[in-house]
Structure formats: structure tokens, C-alpha cells
Design a protein around this motif. Structure first.
Motif, PDB file in Angstrom:
ATOM      1  N   VAL A 153       0.881  -1.172   0.000  1.00 15.38           N
ATOM      2  CA  VAL A 153       0.000   0.000   0.000  1.00 15.38           C
ATOM      3  C   VAL A 153       0.921   1.225   0.000  1.00 15.38           C
ATOM      4  N   GLU A 154       0.370   2.376   0.228  1.00 17.44           N
ATOM      5  CA  GLU A 154       1.140   3.611   0.146  1.00 17.44           C
ATOM      6  C   GLU A 154       2.250   3.654   1.204  1.00 17.44           C
ATOM      7  N   GLY A 155       3.314   4.358   0.879  1.00 16.35           N
ATOM      8  CA  GLY A 155       4.399   4.564   1.830  1.00 16.35           C
ATOM      9  C   GLY A 155       5.323   3.369   2.014  1.00 16.35           C
ATOM     10  N   GLY A 156       5.267   2.372   1.134  1.00 20.63           N
ATOM     11  CA  GLY A 156       6.134   1.208   1.261  1.00 20.63           C
ATOM     12  C   GLY A 156       5.655   0.183   2.272  1.00 20.63           C
ATOM     13  N   LEU A 157       4.509   0.440   2.898  1.00 23.82           N
ATOM     14  CA  LEU A 157       3.933  -0.510   3.855  1.00 23.82           C
ATOM     15  C   LEU A 157       3.190  -1.618   3.120  1.00 23.82           C
ATOM     16  N   THR A 158       2.839  -2.645   3.858  1.00 24.94           N
ATOM     17  CA  THR A 158       1.924  -3.658   3.324  1.00 24.94           C
ATOM     18  C   THR A 158       0.702  -3.725   4.227  1.00 24.94           C
ATOM     19  N   ARG A 159      -0.359  -4.262   3.688  1.00 25.59           N
ATOM     20  CA  ARG A 159      -1.566  -4.543   4.464  1.00 25.59           C
ATOM     21  C   ARG A 159      -1.916  -6.000   4.230  1.00 25.59           C
ATOM     22  N   LEU A 160      -2.535  -6.611   5.214  1.00 24.53           N
ATOM     23  CA  LEU A 160      -2.870  -8.024   5.124  1.00 24.53           C
ATOM     24  C   LEU A 160      -4.381  -8.211   5.002  1.00 24.53           C
ATOM     25  N   MET A 161      -4.760  -9.273   4.319  1.00 29.62           N
ATOM     26  CA  MET A 161      -6.155  -9.683   4.265  1.00 29.62           C
ATOM     27  C   MET A 161      -6.219 -11.163   4.610  1.00 29.62           C
ATOM     28  N   GLY A 162      -6.783 -11.474   5.751  1.00 29.49           N
ATOM     29  CA  GLY A 162      -6.974 -12.866   6.143  1.00 29.49           C
ATOM     30  C   GLY A 162      -8.318 -13.367   5.650  1.00 29.49           C
ATOM     31  N   ILE A 163      -8.351 -14.624   5.229  1.00 31.02           N
ATOM     32  CA  ILE A 163      -9.597 -15.252   4.786  1.00 31.02           C
ATOM     33  C   ILE A 163      -9.901 -16.376   5.762  1.00 31.02           C
ATOM     34  N   PHE A 164     -11.086 -16.310   6.382  1.00 31.78           N
ATOM     35  CA  PHE A 164     -11.418 -17.162   7.523  1.00 31.78           C
ATOM     36  C   PHE A 164     -12.599 -18.076   7.191  1.00 31.78           C
ATOM     37  N   GLU A 165     -12.369 -19.358   7.369  1.00 32.86           N
ATOM     38  CA  GLU A 165     -13.408 -20.350   7.103  1.00 32.86           C
ATOM     39  C   GLU A 165     -14.381 -20.439   8.275  1.00 32.86           C
ATOM     40  N   ASN A 166     -13.848 -20.688   9.453  1.00 38.57           N
ATOM     41  CA  ASN A 166     -14.678 -20.840  10.645  1.00 38.57           C
ATOM     42  C   ASN A 166     -14.693 -19.525  11.431  1.00 38.57           C
ATOM     43  N   TYR A 167     -15.198 -18.470  10.794  1.00 38.53           N
ATOM     44  CA  TYR A 167     -15.142 -17.135  11.391  1.00 38.53           C
ATOM     45  C   TYR A 167     -15.989 -17.023  12.646  1.00 38.53           C
ATOM     46  N   LYS A 168     -16.968 -17.898  12.811  1.00 38.54           N
ATOM     47  CA  LYS A 168     -17.845 -17.821  13.977  1.00 38.54           C
ATOM     48  C   LYS A 168     -17.095 -18.084  15.283  1.00 38.54           C
ATOM     49  N   GLU A 169     -15.936 -18.747  15.187  1.00 39.80           N
ATOM     50  CA  GLU A 169     -15.165 -19.084  16.377  1.00 39.80           C
ATOM     51  C   GLU A 169     -14.144 -18.014  16.758  1.00 39.80           C
ATOM     52  N   LEU A 170     -14.089 -16.916  16.001  1.00 38.69           N
ATOM     53  CA  LEU A 170     -13.090 -15.887  16.274  1.00 38.69           C
ATOM     54  C   LEU A 170     -13.394 -15.146  17.570  1.00 38.69           C
ATOM     55  N   GLU A 171     -12.419 -15.120  18.448  1.00 39.60           N
ATOM     56  CA  GLU A 171     -12.569 -14.425  19.731  1.00 39.60           C
ATOM     57  C   GLU A 171     -12.300 -12.930  19.582  1.00 39.60           C
ATOM     58  N   LYS A 172     -11.243 -12.604  18.808  1.00 36.99           N
ATOM     59  CA  LYS A 172     -10.867 -11.217  18.583  1.00 36.99           C
ATOM     60  C   LYS A 172     -10.143 -11.145  17.248  1.00 36.99           C
ATOM     61  N   LEU A 173     -10.583 -10.249  16.380  1.00 37.86           N
ATOM     62  CA  LEU A 173     -10.027 -10.154  15.034  1.00 37.86           C
ATOM     63  C   LEU A 173      -9.667  -8.707  14.711  1.00 37.86           C
ATOM     64  N   GLY A 174      -8.413  -8.505  14.291  1.00 39.33           N
ATOM     65  CA  GLY A 174      -8.047  -7.162  13.898  1.00 39.33           C
ATOM     66  C   GLY A 174      -6.596  -6.829  14.202  1.00 39.33           C
ATOM     67  N   SER A 175      -6.268  -5.544  14.166  1.00 40.16           N
ATOM     68  CA  SER A 175      -7.207  -4.445  13.988  1.00 40.16           C
ATOM     69  C   SER A 175      -7.743  -4.397  12.562  1.00 40.16           C
ATOM     70  N   VAL A 176      -9.032  -4.044  12.457  1.00 38.18           N
ATOM     71  CA  VAL A 176      -9.714  -3.974  11.164  1.00 38.18           C
ATOM     72  C   VAL A 176      -9.387  -2.631  10.522  1.00 38.18           C
ATOM     73  N   ARG A 177      -8.865  -2.686   9.291  1.00 37.98           N
ATOM     74  CA  ARG A 177      -8.439  -1.468   8.627  1.00 37.98           C
ATOM     75  C   ARG A 177      -9.172  -1.267   7.301  1.00 37.98           C
ATOM     76  N   SER A 178      -8.808  -0.208   6.594  1.00 31.93           N
ATOM     77  CA  SER A 178      -9.550   0.202   5.398  1.00 31.93           C
ATOM     78  C   SER A 178      -9.173  -0.602   4.161  1.00 31.93           C
ATOM     79  N   SER A 179     -10.073  -0.549   3.191  1.00 31.44           N
ATOM     80  CA  SER A 179      -9.939  -1.325   1.957  1.00 31.44           C
ATOM     81  C   SER A 179      -9.135  -0.592   0.889  1.00 31.44           C
ATOM     82  N   ARG A 180      -8.540  -1.370   0.014  1.00 33.40           N
ATOM     83  CA  ARG A 180      -8.014  -0.899  -1.263  1.00 33.40           C
ATOM     84  C   ARG A 180      -8.752  -1.678  -2.339  1.00 33.40           C
TER      85      ARG A 180
END
Length: 396
Positions: A129-156
Motif C-alpha cells: 500500500v502507500e508509503g512502502g507498507l503492506t496490508r494483510l487480508m486474512g480469509i477465515f473459514e470458521n469465522y464464527k469461532e473468532l474471539e478477537k479479530l483485527g485491527s480492522v483497517r480500510s480497503s483498497r
């Protein structure tokens, strides 16, 4: 079985010998003694072998009926109620295998660490993404079991397209201006934290973190948001998966002239300087960045994957803020890395909504090993930053 048959044959031979001797004895007695032979005494030798035969045949018939199940029956029993995951190729609960996954934009600056829930992702995309940084996108199958997910950031915009290749419901908190039109077009099922109702249902704030790294989601929140939006929760009809996997009993072993040893893999991102290190004991690649192990804050476990895909793509800067456009369609080159080896690949994608397909040097579609996969999107104009080493001592 063979022992029973041999035993029976031996007993039959012995019985025949006894019968012949009895008959010869009886015949001799008849010739010698004429009128004093007793015919009723000849019956027992005939009756005796009939009884013996019946006693010997009964166990043999019982053994013959003890047949073992064939391989197909055994396989069906082992995987009863299961199906292969579209994300990992592993056998999982059939209902879960039919459920659409959730993808989530996750911050990847040093101030956002540690990330939470990311270790439960079956697939992780990483792109600049901008500034030489990267952003991650995780893809979750069993998302209902997630206790805490994030930090949630903006889309490209390109991340939204990557998500759609998996038929995933897309979670993000805001977006770059170049993505807004598409996200509001109704062509993608997304959960945007900027929408008040979505924010209220899905997102909560961690007071120990400062904005914008304080927005997190939970499995229950995701369920609530999907219900609020009334999104379809099962894969669309005809969906065949983004990746293709080898059977678990026939894993992929890379070899040949187009392969090389791959113990250390550096995708070449400038700020976080990530790399993967292969562990031959479990066949996984362990992830490092910012000079340390990359972990999941929920349990402090280090991130590790079975497969790495490096996807070289066309990248250009859109404005003076440094926002990028990454071409997701067309074709390009890259690497497939698994089991301590790397081989060159080509990738193709016909349209933004379709999955990407990966091919080997002979033009055959690549099969991934069952397990988690990390996809690194790299810049075609900076391929010299990508390094694959045969051992850690060579790492720069």
C-alpha cells in the motif's frame, strides 16, 4: 484360510486311507469266511467320514464369510460427514465446507502489532500500500469461532477483487477513495465499519489501543453483521474454489530443472522486511517481520503456512498521496514454494470477479499441498527485491 484348507486336505487323505483299508479288510473277510460275514458292520465306516466332513466344513464356511471392507468403503467411513475445504484442501465438516468465508483487512504497521485472530486464517494475502507498507487480508473459514479479530483497517480496490475470487464476505473499516464506488455498487458483499449499523453490530473498540488501530471484530459480531445485511452464507452455485489441491495421501514434491532449494523466502517489502523460514520437521514456513516472529496476539503462536505463492503484478502510483493501483487481471509470473523447494509459475485471471489460476512451466495447473497458504503480491518493476535462499546463512 490356507492353513484350514491344508488341514482339511490332510484329514481327507487320512480318512480315505482308513476307508480303503476297511474295504480291503471287509473284502478279504468275505472271500475267506463266505457265509459268516455281517453286512450291518460295514455301515459305520461309511457313516463316520460323513460326520467328519460336516464338522470340518462348518468352520471353513464361517471363515469365508469374514470378508474385509474394500478401500472405497473405508475411505467413506473415515470422511463420513466431511468435505474438502476450498481454502486448504483439508477434510473438514461438510456444513463448514459449504459456508462462505469472511475476509478481513488487517493493519500491518509496527504500531498495530500484535494482530489478533490472524493465525486462524486459512489464506493470507499481502500486498503493498502507500508509503512502502503492506496490508494483510486474512480469509477465515470458521469465522464464527473468532474471539478477537483485527485491527480492522480500510480497503483498497485490489483487495476487494482478491476477496471476490474466494466468494468471501469482505470486512473492512472504510476505504481509499478509489475503492468507494465499487464497494457501494452492490457487486460485492461487504461489511463496512463506516456504516453506523455495521459498526454497531460488528466492531468494538479496544481501549488499550489508539485509533486507527483500535477497531476489532468477533465471531458473534460477524454473524450479526451478515444477518443484518442478509447476505447469502453458502458458496454461490458453481463455485469450484480459488486454489486446486493435491490429495493428502499424494502430497506435492517439487523437483526438476525448474526447481530450487527454498529455506528462506523474502518477498522484498521495504518497511516490514518480512521473510519465511522453512522447518523440515513439520513442513511449514514460519513468518518473521519487523525483526521478530510474527504472532497471533490471541495465543502468541507464530504464523506458519504450508504454501507460499509469489504473484508478480503490475503496480503504479495513482496520486501524490501514494495510493496504488495493482492489476489483478491479465497474467504474470511468480513462484510456488512448498516443502523446502520453489518452482516458477505463471498466473492468469480473466476478470476481477474470477479466481486466479496458477500454472507450472509445462502449462499444467498447479496443485497446492493441503494446508494454509500465504499469497505475496509483488511489484513487477522491483523483482530484484525478491530473494529465495537455500539456507539461512545466505540471507541478506
Amino acid at each position: 484360510m490356507k492353513k484350514n484348507i491344508m488341514k482339511k486336505d490332510i484329514m481327507n487323505k487320512e480318512w480315505k486311507k482308513k476307508l480303503m483299508l476297511s474295504m480291503l479288510t471287509a473284502a478279504s473277510a468275505g472271500l475267506l469266511f463266505g457265509g459268516c460275514g455281517k453286512k450291518e458292520e460295514e455301515a459305520p465306516p461309511l457313516a463316520e467320514p460323513q460326520t467328519v466332513i460336516e464338522e470340518e466344513e462348518a468352520p471353513e464356511q464361517t471363515v469365508a464369510e469374514e470378508t474385509l471392507p474394500d478401500e472405497e468403503t473405508v475411505a467413506e467411513d473415515i470422511h463420513a460427514g466431511e468435505a474438502r475445504s476450498y481454502l486448504t484442501g483439508e477434510w473438514i465438516d461438510k456444513k463448514l465446507a459449504k459456508q462462505r468465508p469472511v475476509s478481513c483487512m488487517i493493519g500491518n504497521t509496527d504500531s498495530a502489532l500484535p494482530q489478533y485472530g490472524i493465525g486462524q486464517a486459512q489464506v493470507i494475502f499481502e500486498a503493498p500500500v502507500e508509503g512502502g507498507l503492506t496490508r494483510l487480508m486474512g480469509i477465515f473459514e470458521n469465522y464464527k469461532e473468532l474471539e478477537k479479530l483485527g485491527s480492522v483497517r480500510s480497503s483498497r480496490l485490489y483487495y476487494a477483487y482478491y476477496s471476490m475470487g474466494f466468494d468471501a464476505i469482505y470486512l473492512h473499516y472504510g476505504q481509499a477513495s478509489y475503492a468507494q464506488g465499487f464497494l457501494e455498487s452492490g457487486q460485492i458483499d461487504d461489511l463496512n465499519g463506516l456504516e453506523y449499523e455495521v459498526d454497531k453490530a460488528v466492531i468494538y473498540r479496544d481501549t488499550a489501543k489508539k485509533a486507527p488501530h483500535n477497531a476489532y471484530a468477533t465471531g458473534k459480531g460477524l454473524e450479526a453483521g451478515i444477518g443484518l445485511k442478509q447476505y447469502e452464507t453458502k458458496y454461490q452455485k458453481g463455485f469450484k474454489g480459488h486454489f486446486q489441491f493435491a490429495p493428502e495421501e499424494e502430497p506435492v514434491v517439487l523437483n526438476g530443472k525448474n526447481c530450487q532449494d527454498a529455506v528462506i523466502v523474502q518477498p522484498g517489502y521495504l518497511i516490514n522486511k518480512p521473510y519465511f523460514e522453512y522447518n523440515p520437521e513439520d513442513g511449514l514456513y514460519y513468518r518473521y517481520q519487523y525483526g521478530a516472529r510474527q504472532i497471533d496476539g490471541n495465543d502468541s503462536s507464530q504464523l506458519a503456512v504450508k504454501n507460499i505463492l509469489i504473484q508478480n503484478s503490475s503496480v503504479r502510483t495513482l496520486d501524490d498521496k501514494g495510493y496504488l493501483e495493482i492489476e489483478v487481471t491479465g497474467e504474470g509470473t511468480g513462484w510456488y514454494i512448498t516443502g523446502g523447494k520453489a518452482t516458477q509459475l505463471t498466473w492468469k485471471r480473466e476478470e476481477q470477479f474470477a479466481p486466479t489460476t496458477y500454472f507450472d512451466s509445462e502449462g499444467k495447473e498447479i496443485l497446492l499441498n493441503p494446508g494454509k497458504t500465504w499469497v505475496c503480491i509483488t511489484d513487477n518493476s522491483h523483482l530484484d527485491r525478491v530473494h529465495i535462499y537455500a539456507d539461512a546463512e545466505q540471507m541478506q
